[in-house]
Design a protein around this motif. Sequence first.
Motif, short mmCIF file in Angstrom:
data_model
loop_
_atom_site.label_atom_id
_atom_site.label_comp_id
_atom_site.label_asym_id
_atom_site.label_seq_id
_atom_site.Cartn_x
_atom_site.Cartn_y
_atom_site.Cartn_z
N ASP A 1 0.89 -1.13 -0.07
CA ASP A 1 0.19 0.07 -0.06
C ASP A 1 0.96 1.25 0.03
N VAL A 2 2.16 1.11 0.15
CA VAL A 2 2.94 2.41 0.26
C VAL A 2 3.34 2.90 -1.12
N ASP A 3 3.04 4.09 -1.38
CA ASP A 3 3.18 4.78 -2.65
C ASP A 3 4.74 5.17 -2.67
N GLY A 4 5.36 5.46 -1.66
CA GLY A 4 6.47 6.03 -1.76
C GLY A 4 7.20 5.96 -0.21
N VAL A 5 8.63 5.90 -0.39
CA VAL A 5 9.39 6.28 0.90
C VAL A 5 10.50 7.28 0.19
N LEU A 6 10.69 8.34 1.22
CA LEU A 6 11.47 9.45 0.90
C LEU A 6 12.67 9.34 1.79
N LEU A 7 13.69 9.47 1.48
CA LEU A 7 14.98 9.31 1.94
C LEU A 7 15.45 10.87 2.32
N ALA A 8 15.44 11.40 3.44
CA ALA A 8 15.73 12.58 3.58
C ALA A 8 17.26 12.77 4.36
N ALA B 1 13.78 19.04 5.45
CA ALA B 1 13.29 19.84 6.26
C ALA B 1 13.73 21.38 6.11
N GLY B 2 15.04 21.44 5.78
CA GLY B 2 15.51 22.82 5.08
C GLY B 2 14.65 23.35 3.88
N LEU B 3 14.40 22.61 2.92
CA LEU B 3 13.53 22.99 2.01
C LEU B 3 12.11 23.38 2.20
N GLY B 4 11.51 22.67 3.30
CA GLY B 4 10.03 22.80 3.69
C GLY B 4 10.13 24.05 4.49
N ALA B 5 11.04 24.13 5.27
CA ALA B 5 11.19 25.45 6.13
C ALA B 5 11.32 26.60 5.02
N TRP B 6 12.11 26.56 4.24
CA TRP B 6 12.35 27.71 3.41
C TRP B 6 11.07 28.00 2.47
N LEU B 7 10.44 26.99 1.93
CA LEU B 7 9.18 27.25 1.08
C LEU B 7 8.17 27.76 2.01
N SER B 8 7.97 27.17 3.02
CA SER B 8 6.91 27.80 3.93
C SER B 8 7.14 29.30 4.43
N LEU B 9 8.30 29.91 4.46
CA LEU B 9 8.61 31.08 4.54
C LEU B 9 8.47 32.13 3.33
N SER C 1 6.27 31.46 0.91
CA SER C 1 4.95 31.15 0.24
C SER C 1 3.97 30.71 1.19
N MET C 2 3.03 31.50 1.02
CA MET C 2 1.95 31.49 1.97
C MET C 2 1.12 30.14 1.76
N PRO C 3 0.79 29.73 0.20
CA PRO C 3 0.17 28.36 0.32
C PRO C 3 0.86 27.34 0.74
N GLN C 4 2.53 27.36 0.75
CA GLN C 4 3.18 26.33 1.17
C GLN C 4 3.04 26.59 2.83
N TRP C 5 2.83 27.57 3.28
CA TRP C 5 2.69 27.72 4.81
C TRP C 5 1.53 27.01 5.39
N ASP C 6 0.49 27.28 4.51
CA ASP C 6 -0.90 26.75 4.85
C ASP C 6 -0.83 25.38 4.58
N ARG C 7 -0.09 24.73 3.60
CA ARG C 7 -0.09 23.29 3.51
C ARG C 7 0.74 22.40 4.51
N ALA C 8 1.78 23.38 5.02
CA ALA C 8 2.74 22.85 6.23
C ALA C 8 1.82 22.80 7.34
N ALA C 9 0.82 23.89 7.70
CA ALA C 9 0.07 23.93 8.71
C ALA C 9 -1.00 22.90 8.70
N GLU C 10 -1.44 22.49 7.53
CA GLU C 10 -2.31 21.39 7.58
C GLU C 10 -1.80 20.14 7.65
N ILE C 11 -0.50 19.77 7.19
CA ILE C 11 -0.17 18.64 7.45
C ILE C 11 0.24 18.50 8.90
#
Length: 175
Positions: free
Chosen positions: A86-93, A126-134, A136-146
């Motif tokens: 059932d796993v669609d994918g695994v991300l190695l961060a 993590a770094g990319l997600g933080a940067w995108l959230s800072l 882009s408001m849509p990315q900030w909203d998506r991060a908050a939703e997650i």
Amino acid sequence: VAELIRIGIIDRGGRLCRAELCPAGVPRALVRRLRTGGDGQAFLLAEGEAEVLLHQKDVRALQLAKGAIRAGIEILLDRWGLTAADVDGVLLAGAFGSRLRAESLLAIGLLPPLATEKIRPVGNAAGLGAWLSLISMPQWDRAAEIAAGTEHVELSGHPAFQSRFIKALDFPPGG
């Protein structure tokens, strides 16, 4: 480690063979790289000014980490009634995770059986997600939703953790 398991230098239990007791078929050139010393068994990975050795204690440390990760994955899959299929994918961060080969992770049993194309390195997520959230408001909203939909699952206290952990310590047959 995955390759050393595959060729028989490391057994399923994680033990490095002694030169005189390695399975038949292990190339002599590799058997000559086995060392026994004050720190116990080791395998010479690289020689030169400074030798690089994989010690028995390094293999054990990998087994402990692998056992905990695999037990956690299995508990989380069970919690939501899923299987590896059932796993669609695994991300190695992260810097370390991004350098691991999918084939090796599967060979040592860190991940349940998955198609290698489902396993993908993503670098500094993590770094990319933080940067995108800072920026882009849509990315900030998506991060908050997650974050709002995230549930904390305490694995170490889970009733099945210890038994799954112990079971996951061994390497799969054939590496």
